[in-house]
Design a protein around this motif. Sequence first.
Motif, PDB file in Angstrom:
ATOM      1  N   UNK A 204      11.597   4.850  -6.650  1.00 21.27           N
ATOM      2  CA  UNK A 204      11.654   3.421  -6.315  1.00 21.27           C
ATOM      3  C   UNK A 204      11.553   3.199  -4.807  1.00 21.27           C
ATOM      4  N   UNK A 205      10.829   2.160  -4.442  1.00 20.27           N
ATOM      5  CA  UNK A 205      10.639   1.842  -3.036  1.00 20.27           C
ATOM      6  C   UNK A 205      10.383   0.344  -2.907  1.00 20.27           C
ATOM      7  N   UNK A 206      11.081  -0.282  -1.978  1.00 15.49           N
ATOM      8  CA  UNK A 206      10.825  -1.701  -1.736  1.00 15.49           C
ATOM      9  C   UNK A 206      10.896  -1.992  -0.249  1.00 15.49           C
ATOM     10  N   UNK A 207       9.850  -2.557   0.254  1.00 18.73           N
ATOM     11  CA  UNK A 207       9.760  -3.038   1.626  1.00 18.73           C
ATOM     12  C   UNK A 207       9.687  -4.556   1.510  1.00 18.73           C
ATOM     13  N   UNK A 208      10.535  -5.276   2.225  1.00 20.92           N
ATOM     14  CA  UNK A 208      10.642  -6.725   2.083  1.00 20.92           C
ATOM     15  C   UNK A 208       9.266  -7.416   2.058  1.00 20.92           C
TER      16      UNK A 208
ATOM     17  N   UNK B  53       0.838  -1.201   0.000  1.00 22.40           N
ATOM     18  CA  UNK B  53       0.000   0.000   0.000  1.00 22.40           C
ATOM     19  C   UNK B  53       0.871   1.250   0.000  1.00 22.40           C
ATOM     20  N   UNK B  54       1.908   1.273   0.814  1.00 22.31           N
ATOM     21  CA  UNK B  54       2.823   2.414   0.872  1.00 22.31           C
ATOM     22  C   UNK B  54       3.525   2.629  -0.474  1.00 22.31           C
ATOM     23  N   UNK B  55       3.764   1.545  -1.198  1.00 21.66           N
ATOM     24  CA  UNK B  55       4.412   1.639  -2.501  1.00 21.66           C
ATOM     25  C   UNK B  55       3.624   2.454  -3.504  1.00 21.66           C
ATOM     26  N   UNK B  56       2.297   2.493  -3.349  1.00 18.30           N
ATOM     27  CA  UNK B  56       1.466   3.267  -4.276  1.00 18.30           C
ATOM     28  C   UNK B  56       1.814   4.750  -4.221  1.00 18.30           C
ATOM     29  N   UNK B  57       2.100   5.252  -3.036  1.00 14.74           N
ATOM     30  CA  UNK B  57       2.508   6.651  -2.887  1.00 14.74           C
ATOM     31  C   UNK B  57       3.822   6.904  -3.639  1.00 14.74           C
TER      32      UNK B  57
ATOM     33  N   UNK C 145      12.093   0.496 -15.991  1.00 14.75           N
ATOM     34  CA  UNK C 145      11.917   1.059 -14.652  1.00 14.75           C
ATOM     35  C   UNK C 145      12.321   0.061 -13.571  1.00 14.75           C
ATOM     36  N   UNK C 146      12.591   0.585 -12.379  1.00 12.33           N
ATOM     37  CA  UNK C 146      12.767  -0.272 -11.202  1.00 12.33           C
ATOM     38  C   UNK C 146      11.450  -1.033 -11.028  1.00 12.33           C
TER      39      UNK C 146
ATOM     40  N   UNK D 271       5.367  -7.216  -8.421  1.00 13.06           N
ATOM     41  CA  UNK D 271       5.757  -8.605  -8.186  1.00 13.06           C
ATOM     42  C   UNK D 271       6.034  -9.331  -9.511  1.00 13.06           C
ATOM     43  N   UNK D 272       5.125  -9.172 -10.456  1.00 11.02           N
ATOM     44  CA  UNK D 272       5.287  -9.867 -11.741  1.00 11.02           C
ATOM     45  C   UNK D 272       6.479  -9.301 -12.502  1.00 11.02           C
TER      46      UNK D 272
END
Length: 190
Positions: free
Chosen positions: A118-122, A107-111, A145-146, A130-131
Motif C-alpha cells: 500500500x502506498x498513498x501520496x496526498x 505514477x509512483x503508485x504503480x511500482x 485490498x487497501x 480513486x474510484x
Amino acid sequence: MARIYIALVDTPGIFAYLIRHFLRQKYIHVVISLDARLEEAYSFGRRNPFIPVIAGFERENKRKILRAFPTADYMICEMECTRQQKEQIRETLEQAMEHRFRYHYAVLGLFFILCGRPFYQKNHYTCSSYIAKLLSENGIQVSEKHFSLVTPKDFYEYPDKQVLFEGALEDIVYPEESWRLPEAEAAYEY
C-alpha cells in the motif's frame, strides 16, 4: 435504490499494453459515471486523450476519446446504491472537478502495486484507486485490498455488478438499436 456506473476501458498504446500485460486482462482503465450513457463520467487519466504524459482527475469526454482512440472498447457495469450514496458520490466528484488541478496521477503508485505494498501520496491516485476510495468512503466495498492496491481487474471481478454493455466506444457515442438505455434508468430522477 439508485445506480452508479463503472466503465472498464480498453484503449491502444504502449502504456496500456504494459498495464494489460501486468493485469492479464483486456480492460485497463476505470471510469465512474452517474448515468449509463457516460454523459457525466469521471476518471484519473489523461487530461487530453491525445497527450499521454499529463494526467490527473478529469471529466470524461467520450467523443474526444473516440477521436483519439477509434478502436477503444468499453464494458459498462451497473452497481446498485442508495440515493444518499449516489448524492454523496456526486458531490465528491463535483468538488474534485472544481479542484481537479490539485489531483495528479500516481505514477509512483504503480511500482507499489507491482510490489503489493500500500502506498498513498496526498492527492495522487490511479484510476482504480480513486474510484475504490470514493466508493469505500460511501459504503461500497469493491475489494478487501487497501484502495491504493485496487486495479481495474478488481472492478472486473466485482460480483455485485451487472454488465449493461460490452463493445466499441463508437456504439456508445453513436448508439444503434442494439443498445438502449434501460427503461428504469431512463425514468430515474436525480
